[in-house]
Design an enzyme around this catalytic site. Structure first.
Site, PDB file in Angstrom:
ATOM      1  N   HIS A  43       0.840  -1.204   0.000  1.00 21.11           N
ATOM      2  CA  HIS A  43       0.000   0.000   0.000  1.00 21.11           C
ATOM      3  C   HIS A  43       0.878   1.258   0.000  1.00 21.11           C
ATOM      4  O   HIS A  43       0.656   2.183  -0.782  1.00 21.11           O
ATOM      5  CB  HIS A  43      -0.916  -0.015   1.229  1.00 21.11           C
ATOM      6  CG  HIS A  43      -1.657   1.278   1.419  1.00 21.11           C
ATOM      7  ND1 HIS A  43      -2.822   1.572   0.735  1.00 21.11           N
ATOM      8  CD2 HIS A  43      -1.386   2.365   2.184  1.00 21.11           C
ATOM      9  CE1 HIS A  43      -3.228   2.780   1.079  1.00 21.11           C
ATOM     10  NE2 HIS A  43      -2.382   3.292   1.954  1.00 21.11           N
ATOM     11  N   HIS A  48       1.293   4.799  -2.523  1.00 15.01           N
ATOM     12  CA  HIS A  48       1.549   6.213  -2.204  1.00 15.01           C
ATOM     13  C   HIS A  48       2.747   6.820  -2.925  1.00 15.01           C
ATOM     14  O   HIS A  48       2.675   7.931  -3.441  1.00 15.01           O
ATOM     15  CB  HIS A  48       1.806   6.377  -0.695  1.00 15.01           C
ATOM     16  CG  HIS A  48       0.578   6.406   0.153  1.00 15.01           C
ATOM     17  ND1 HIS A  48      -0.205   7.525   0.293  1.00 15.01           N
ATOM     18  CD2 HIS A  48      -0.002   5.449   0.922  1.00 15.01           C
ATOM     19  CE1 HIS A  48      -1.219   7.263   1.117  1.00 15.01           C
ATOM     20  NE2 HIS A  48      -1.118   6.004   1.511  1.00 15.01           N
ATOM     21  N   GLU A  89      -6.049   8.982  -0.183  1.00 17.48           N
ATOM     22  CA  GLU A  89      -6.358   7.550  -0.117  1.00 17.48           C
ATOM     23  C   GLU A  89      -7.340   7.083  -1.199  1.00 17.48           C
ATOM     24  O   GLU A  89      -7.169   6.006  -1.759  1.00 17.48           O
ATOM     25  CB  GLU A  89      -6.924   7.197   1.275  1.00 17.48           C
ATOM     26  CG  GLU A  89      -5.921   7.350   2.409  1.00 17.48           C
ATOM     27  CD  GLU A  89      -4.774   6.334   2.377  1.00 17.48           C
ATOM     28  OE1 GLU A  89      -4.840   5.347   1.616  1.00 17.48           O
ATOM     29  OE2 GLU A  89      -3.783   6.553   3.099  1.00 17.48           O
ATOM     30  N   SER A 108      -3.776   0.308  -4.470  1.00 18.02           N
ATOM     31  CA  SER A 108      -3.252  -0.912  -3.843  1.00 18.02           C
ATOM     32  C   SER A 108      -4.333  -1.962  -3.609  1.00 18.02           C
ATOM     33  O   SER A 108      -4.090  -2.950  -2.932  1.00 18.02           O
ATOM     34  CB  SER A 108      -2.539  -0.569  -2.530  1.00 18.02           C
ATOM     35  OG  SER A 108      -3.438  -0.004  -1.598  1.00 18.02           O
TER      36      SER A 108
HETATM   37 FE   LIG Z   1      -2.531   5.113   2.861  1.00 20.31          FE
END
Ligand SMILES: [Fe+2]
Length: 166
Positions: A43, A48, A89, A108
């Site tokens: 993730h 990111h 996010e 992700s």
């Molecule tokens: Fe995150």
């Protein structure tokens, strides 16, 4: 900056404000490929980190950290959490021929990304007041997400939040 798991929100935001990104160093099990309630290295690094190479997004994230670090009331903290959730996010962006995912929670997770781009998820134009008053549930597929036209909107939004919090 490697971390073992969740770190206190204040430490996370302070790190962002100095352009350091706390990155989890554990990896999820294969059975958790589609959904993991907490960050893992996939993730954090796959979801990111690539966007941090975009100068506007990187400046937004740094500014976000600085503003969130001084949020003091429960209401201010909740507004910043919603802004983070619906952008960093779970953000969507219009680009070229369509709507694309840029939020790391979508990048992700194949299931979350497919849901976000499907008709079962309502896609609203990004507007700061709508975003910071929109509740979210971390434990299920999202039914409302917000679409930006460019990362400049994110930088503007966090600048506007800075005015509101001071
Ligand atoms: Fe995150």
């Amino acid at each position: 900056m490697p971390v073992g798991g969740f770190i206190p929100a204040a430490d996370f935001f302070t790190s962002l404000s100095v352009r350091r990104f706390p990155t989890t160093i554990i990896i999820r099990a294969k059975s958790q490929l589609d959904y993991l309630p907490e960050p893992d290295i996939f993730h954090d690094v796959f979801g990111h980190v690539p966007l941090h190479a975009d100068p506007v997004f990187a400046d937004f994230l740094q500014r976000f950290g600085a503003v969130a670090a001084v949020a003091s009331t429960e209401e201010e903290t909740a507004m910043m959490a919603r802004l983070f959730w619906f952008t960093v996010e779970f953000g969507l962006i219009n680009e070229g021929n369509g709507t694309k995912v840029y939020g790391s929670g979508l990048i992700s997770s194949a299931a979350d990304a497919a849901n976000a781009l499907s008709l079962s998820c309502e896609k609203r134009p990004f507007e700061l007041d709508s975003v910071i008053s929109q509740p979210f549930d971390i434990d299920r597929l999202q039914d409302v997400l917000f679409v930006i036209e460019s990362f400049d909107q994110l930088f503007q939004a966090v600048s506007d939040m800075e005015q509101r919090l001071h």
